[in-house]
Motif scaffolding. Structure first.
Motif, PDB file in Angstrom:
ATOM      1  N   PHE A   1      77.150 -78.892   3.817  1.00  0.00           N
ATOM      2  CA  PHE A   1      76.946 -79.999   4.244  1.00  0.00           C
ATOM      3  C   PHE A   1      77.964 -81.323   3.938  1.00  0.00           C
ATOM      4  O   PHE A   1      78.340 -81.056   2.759  1.00  0.00           O
ATOM      5  CB  PHE A   1      75.436 -80.740   3.776  1.00  0.00           C
ATOM      6  N   PHE A   2      78.194 -82.292   5.119  1.00  0.00           N
ATOM      7  CA  PHE A   2      79.017 -83.294   4.405  1.00  0.00           C
ATOM      8  C   PHE A   2      78.371 -84.302   3.577  1.00  0.00           C
ATOM      9  O   PHE A   2      78.865 -84.826   2.876  1.00  0.00           O
ATOM     10  CB  PHE A   2      79.643 -83.920   5.770  1.00  0.00           C
ATOM     11  N   ASN A   3      77.286 -84.535   3.937  1.00  0.00           N
ATOM     12  CA  ASN A   3      76.352 -85.742   3.335  1.00  0.00           C
ATOM     13  C   ASN A   3      75.191 -85.494   2.873  1.00  0.00           C
ATOM     14  O   ASN A   3      74.258 -86.273   2.962  1.00  0.00           O
ATOM     15  CB  ASN A   3      76.146 -86.723   4.649  1.00  0.00           C
ATOM     16  N   VAL A   4      74.814 -84.233   2.318  1.00  0.00           N
ATOM     17  CA  VAL A   4      73.634 -84.032   1.586  1.00  0.00           C
ATOM     18  C   VAL A   4      73.830 -84.069  -0.014  1.00  0.00           C
ATOM     19  O   VAL A   4      74.792 -83.730  -0.610  1.00  0.00           O
ATOM     20  CB  VAL A   4      73.024 -82.753   1.952  1.00  0.00           C
ATOM     21  N   SER A   5      72.882 -84.431  -0.806  1.00  0.00           N
ATOM     22  CA  SER A   5      72.961 -84.758  -2.131  1.00  0.00           C
ATOM     23  C   SER A   5      73.184 -83.233  -3.000  1.00  0.00           C
ATOM     24  O   SER A   5      73.002 -82.068  -2.259  1.00  0.00           O
ATOM     25  CB  SER A   5      71.690 -85.181  -2.721  1.00  0.00           C
ATOM     26  N   PRO A   6      73.713 -83.219  -4.175  1.00  0.00           N
ATOM     27  CA  PRO A   6      74.006 -81.898  -4.968  1.00  0.00           C
ATOM     28  C   PRO A   6      72.691 -81.019  -5.174  1.00  0.00           C
ATOM     29  O   PRO A   6      72.747 -79.931  -5.427  1.00  0.00           O
ATOM     30  CB  PRO A   6      74.556 -82.646  -5.913  1.00  0.00           C
ATOM     31  N   TYR A   7      71.538 -81.603  -4.685  1.00  0.00           N
ATOM     32  CA  TYR A   7      70.413 -80.866  -4.841  1.00  0.00           C
ATOM     33  C   TYR A   7      70.554 -79.618  -4.122  1.00  0.00           C
ATOM     34  O   TYR A   7      69.753 -78.655  -4.322  1.00  0.00           O
ATOM     35  CB  TYR A   7      69.109 -81.653  -4.640  1.00  0.00           C
ATOM     36  N   ALA A   8      71.385 -79.712  -2.963  1.00  0.00           N
ATOM     37  CA  ALA A   8      71.423 -78.507  -2.063  1.00  0.00           C
ATOM     38  C   ALA A   8      72.106 -77.594  -2.585  1.00  0.00           C
ATOM     39  O   ALA A   8      71.906 -76.260  -1.856  1.00  0.00           O
ATOM     40  CB  ALA A   8      72.039 -79.139  -0.766  1.00  0.00           C
ATOM     41  N   ASN A   9      72.662 -77.310  -3.755  1.00  0.00           N
ATOM     42  CA  ASN A   9      73.413 -76.452  -4.269  1.00  0.00           C
ATOM     43  C   ASN A   9      72.990 -75.558  -5.258  1.00  0.00           C
ATOM     44  O   ASN A   9      73.668 -74.679  -6.017  1.00  0.00           O
ATOM     45  CB  ASN A   9      74.889 -76.800  -4.765  1.00  0.00           C
ATOM     46  N   ASP A  10      71.643 -75.854  -5.551  1.00  0.00           N
ATOM     47  CA  ASP A  10      70.820 -75.039  -6.562  1.00  0.00           C
ATOM     48  C   ASP A  10      69.720 -74.808  -6.310  1.00  0.00           C
ATOM     49  O   ASP A  10      68.805 -75.879  -5.850  1.00  0.00           O
ATOM     50  CB  ASP A  10      70.899 -76.090  -8.044  1.00  0.00           C
TER      51      ASP A  10
END
Length: 555
Positions: A440-449
């Motif tokens: 994603f270009f504009n999603v918070s780092p919550y998306a990677n864990d």
């Protein structure tokens, strides 16, 4: 140093230094070492001489240029030279060159904050250099500082109208802002200046894909690869706009070859996501999950962090804040807010509704996150309506599909009490898995864990439970929508007070520009292929499985 062997010494012709061994070193000989490619020797001599002559400007200059040519850390020496030689244009230019090089090296390593600092210093020291503005704009863009990036690219163009990179950067800004025609015009200007530019051809392909012109887009991507088989972004673009099969063996070989060599962090991240998509679509699920995990772990190097306690506190603050009696409330029914988690079907819902002759889609409008942090202002409604009309023209209804608007639904409802909310819900495991699998270009780092994903999803459920009793809200099941599109489309149209129109079922043929991650999917005829996808990965989902406990599934 840019002077040649026969150029006069910039610090005075005939400058001589006595070496510790008794030999004499002249300024001309130091410059000659640089001109003849002997940067290590020039570095050694100038560093030794500086031990006894720490205020000698020329020695700092030689040292800095010698280190620069060896790709060493030259900034301290070049800064000192520029300080001691404030009137020497070459010393200033050398320092700015190295600041740009250093910033770009940091950018390639994913150190965006440090890169911003270096490139901002380059612009401050030399505000008339177009390349300094362009490189700063690129990192601002990647850091989601969209307006600042636009200003940087415009500054570069104003100083050098033929700067291809600046036109492409501005085109990318326009694209993110939803201004498709302006993006295309800027890209065409770049192509007129450099018809074979791989970056320009790639961006043109992306703009064609935004409009659903996938065959033309793929042709442009292939054209780029034919000219440069090691141009990593082209492989990623190809993967984003088609379903990959085992017939794509040449694509796979190209990606694996690139991953076996040296890559910048952004290129490696994108290729890992693309490789994950290949394995997912060819049924090699363990390999797919491994690739996606590597992509997400690499993404963490960009420095973003997710603070679970801070986000929980934000949700609590939102829930405790009262929005009644805000000044300037509007009776407009034009906005329709499509909210939910990313990858929950918000793009599909907007594409369906935007196919109705009375509806226009504004895409994801960045507005309410900033508005929430400001003191209540009577102008909010007017400013928002102006924003969506600029993006979507005049229509009876205009959709805003920014998923994270669920955070600000209370404020939005206070400003537009008659506006409707469509809440897209999808199975939590399919939703979270799809987020984890998408760059994603504009999603918070919550998306990677996965742990952070589970936490964020839980806070989303908590907040929606808080809003649900008070909002004019229609809950739409993604699974229901793809299983019976006509029934659910009729329900959505009835909810926003519009008559049925069969054109909504031909949403996949709608030529409007779509720039979200779902732009390829929303151009396909509706299908249930993404339902229960999580079952292919159940053994890997660990922290997410708690989201399927009783009471947590969508109603």
């Amino acid at each position: 140093m840019k002077t040649g062997r026969n150029d006069p010494c910039p610090c005075g012709s005939g400058q001589k230094y006595k070496h510790c061994c008794g030999s004499v070193v002249t300024a001309e000989s130091l410059i000659g070492l640089l001109s003849s490619g002997q940067a290590p020797e020039a570095e050694r001599l100038s560093a030794q001489l500086l031990r006894t002559r720490p205020e000698e400007a020329l020695l700092w200059k030689v040292l800095g240029v010698a280190q620069m040519r060896q790709q060493k850390d030259a900034l301290p020496a070049l800064r000192r030279a520029a300080e001691l030689l404030p009137q020497d244009a070459e010393s200033r230019s050398n320092l700015v060159d190295e600041l740009i090089n250093f910033g770009n090296r940091l950018r390639a390593q994913g150190k965006r904050r440090e890169a911003l600092a270096a490139l901002q210093e380059a612009v401050t020291r030399s505000p008339t250099r177009p390349d300094a503005h362009v490189n700063l704009g690129r990192v601002q863009l990647e850091s989601r500082r969209i307006q600042q990036a636009a200003d940087s690219f415009r500054n570069a163009i104003s100083r050098q109208p033929t700067n291809v990179a600046a036109h492409l950067g501005l085109a990318t800004v326009y694209r993110i802002q939803g201004s498709a025609s302006e993006a295309s015009a800027s890209c065409e200007r770049a192509l007129a200046l450099a018809p074979q530019s791989p970056d320009a051809l790639l961006l043109l392909g992306e703009l064609r894909a935004d409009l659903g012109q996938f065959d033309e887009a793929q042709g442009l991507f292939e054209r780029v690869l034919e000219a440069n088989p090691r141009f990593a972004p082209a492989y990623c673009s190809i993967a984003s706009h088609k379903r990959l099969t085992t017939d794509d063996s040449r694509w796979l070989q190209g990606v694996q070859s690139l991953l076996g060599g040296q890559l910048s962090l952004p290129d490696e991240v994108q290729l890992r996501y693309a490789l994950g998509k290949y394995f997912d679509e060819t049924g090699e699920y363990d390999s797919a999950f491994s690739s996606y995990t590597q992509a997400n772990e690499l993404t963490k190097r960009f420095g973003g962090t997710y603070d679970e306690a801070a986000f929980s506190a934000l949700v609590a603050r939102i829930m405790d804040r009262g929005f009644e009696g805000l000044p300037g409330a509007s009776a407009s029914e034009v906005p329709v807010f499509i909210i939910g988690m990313p990858r929950s079907g918000t793009s599909l819902a907007e594409q369906i509704l935007a196919s109705h002759p009375s509806v226009s889609g504004a895409g994801e409008v960045a507005f309410w996150d900033r508005a929430f942090d400001l003191a209540p202002q009577p102008s909010l409604a007017q400013e928002y309506l102006q924003r969506i009309h600029e993006r979507a023209g005049q229509a009876t209804r205009i959709t805003d599909k920014m998923p994270a608007n669920f955070l600000y639904a209370g404020l939005i409802h206070a400003v537009f009490p008659r506006a409707k909310f469509i809440h897209m819900q999808r199975h939590p495991l399919d939703t979270c898995l799809s987020i984890y699998f998408q760059e994603f270009f504009n999603v918070s780092p919550y998306a990677n864990d996965l742990n952070h994903l589970a936490h964020y999803y839980g806070q989303y459920q908590r907040l929606m439970a808080h809003w649900r009793p008070d909002l004019p809200l229609l809950e739409v099941s993604y699974e229901g929508l793809v299983a019976d599109p006509e029934q659910w489309t009729r329900r959505m149209l009835d909810f926003i007070d519009l008559p049925w129109d069969p054109q909504c079922l031909r949403f996949h043929a709608n030529p409007r520009a779509v720039i979200t991650a779902s732009r390829w999917q929303v151009r396909q005829k509706i299908n249930t292929g993404s339902v229960a996808r999580w079952r292919n990965y159940e053994k890997h989902l660990g922290p997410l499985l708690s989201l399927t406990e009783p009471g947590t599934l969508p109603r």
